[in-house]
Design an enzyme around this catalytic site. Sequence first.
Site, mmCIF file in Angstrom:
data_model
loop_
_atom_site.group_PDB
_atom_site.id
_atom_site.type_symbol
_atom_site.label_atom_id
_atom_site.label_comp_id
_atom_site.label_asym_id
_atom_site.label_seq_id
_atom_site.Cartn_x
_atom_site.Cartn_y
_atom_site.Cartn_z
ATOM 1 N N THR A 1 0.829 -1.200 0.000
ATOM 2 C CA THR A 1 0.000 0.000 0.000
ATOM 3 C C THR A 1 0.866 1.253 0.000
ATOM 4 O O THR A 1 1.996 1.205 0.469
ATOM 5 C CB THR A 1 -0.860 -0.050 1.284
ATOM 6 O OG1 THR A 1 -1.781 -1.109 1.123
ATOM 7 C CG2 THR A 1 -1.577 1.233 1.581
ATOM 8 N N ASP B 1 -8.131 -1.446 5.955
ATOM 9 C CA ASP B 1 -8.139 -0.224 6.772
ATOM 10 C C ASP B 1 -7.911 1.052 5.959
ATOM 11 O O ASP B 1 -8.334 2.131 6.367
ATOM 12 C CB ASP B 1 -7.036 -0.306 7.830
ATOM 13 C CG ASP B 1 -5.650 -0.459 7.188
ATOM 14 O OD1 ASP B 1 -5.504 -1.295 6.271
ATOM 15 O OD2 ASP B 1 -4.721 0.267 7.588
ATOM 16 N N THR C 1 -0.022 1.199 7.018
ATOM 17 C CA THR C 1 0.120 0.058 6.116
ATOM 18 C C THR C 1 0.369 -1.191 6.946
ATOM 19 O O THR C 1 1.077 -1.154 7.947
ATOM 20 C CB THR C 1 1.264 0.251 5.108
ATOM 21 O OG1 THR C 1 1.422 -0.974 4.371
ATOM 22 C CG2 THR C 1 2.580 0.596 5.781
ATOM 23 N N GLY D 1 -4.618 -5.090 7.378
ATOM 24 C CA GLY D 1 -5.711 -4.145 7.563
ATOM 25 C C GLY D 1 -6.720 -4.517 8.628
ATOM 26 O O GLY D 1 -7.221 -3.651 9.346
HETATM 27 N N1 ASP Z 1 -3.506 -2.251 4.840
HETATM 28 C C1 ASP Z 1 -3.756 -2.753 3.525
HETATM 29 C C2 ASP Z 1 -5.003 -3.598 3.535
HETATM 30 O O1 ASP Z 1 -5.215 -4.342 4.471
HETATM 31 C C3 ASP Z 1 -2.644 -3.618 3.012
HETATM 32 C C4 ASP Z 1 -1.302 -2.962 3.003
HETATM 33 O O2 ASP Z 1 -1.010 -2.105 3.836
HETATM 34 O O3 ASP Z 1 -0.499 -3.316 2.123
HETATM 35 O O4 ASP Z 1 -5.751 -3.573 2.563
#
Ligand code: ASP
Length: 315
Positions: free
Chosen positions: A182, A213, A233, A236
């Site tokens: 992300t 998230d 990040t 989530g």
């Molecule tokens: N937080 C993001 C999600 O759960 C994933 C990520 O941070 O890469 O969609």
Amino acid sequence: MSGFTLAIHGGAGTILKNDMTPELERAYLEGLQQALQAGFAVLEQEGSAVNAVKAAIVILEDNVLFNAGRGSVFTKKGVQEMDAAIMDGSTLEAGSVAGVRNVRNPIELAEEVMRNSNHVFLSGKGANDFAIKQGIKLEPDEYFFSQFRYDQWKDIRDSDNYSLDHTHQRLEELMKDKKFGTVGATACDKNGNIAAATSTGGMTNKKYGRIGDSPLIGCGTYANNRTCAISCTGHGEMFIRAVAAHDVSCLMEYKGYTLQQAMDMVVNEKLVSIQGEGGMIGVDALGNSALIFNSLGMYRGVKSSDGTEYVAIYK
Ligand code: ASP
């Protein structure tokens, strides 16, 4: 005039030097550097924190290496569904989109929701209809395709497993070896206004319209001039349960913590206690920044009017 600063991330997780080729490492660092320069240039030219975070995110969304915009991961159905959010700490206005397809820069759509709708959060087909009505730039499926993400998805598409970005192991293995891609940005501008933005393709092989998230205000993204601007990040589900970004703000507002202390508490204590692997970046309205993660690495960078400037990957 206050100090101005920009902090960015490109995902956190088990990112090890041994797993990386020198070329790939250079490409990631260059991608971060480009985003940092683009966002910081906005701040230098008296631009707003909102415009700075957007400028940085657009560069990262356009870069196929990161799991946002072009290069987003594939869902169970073999398509890309993207989530994004932006928040203005000076007005507490916010805009989010979830599960959007074919939108070249989901962060621009999130900003459009913030500025030109009566709502905060749009999802799925409705969000896409709004994108078309507002003239937001769309691209065909091929634009978002990357062989790397496709191969990763092909490995698990016949199973019920879902995976956090680069990984393609079974879920149990996944918990030991997680990487996330992300992207996020937080900025404090010359007027002491702050903003946060986050954009993601979510998780490989996600189904049932799973949303993480990132687009949830207060969980993966939050900004308030009184306290902080935060972009998260990581896994989530845990960040949602921890209401992570807003919790940092609460610790600052109600307990008098500094940005660093509050982020440290949420990332290294609260999230760790529920196995919430990942990290976050933040700024406050004085231009202080912090980049904290409990994983082995986080693609990250910061550039500030006090001369601080770096991009980094590993712990
Ligand atoms: N937080 C993001 C999600 O759960 C994933 C990520 O941070 O890469 O969609």
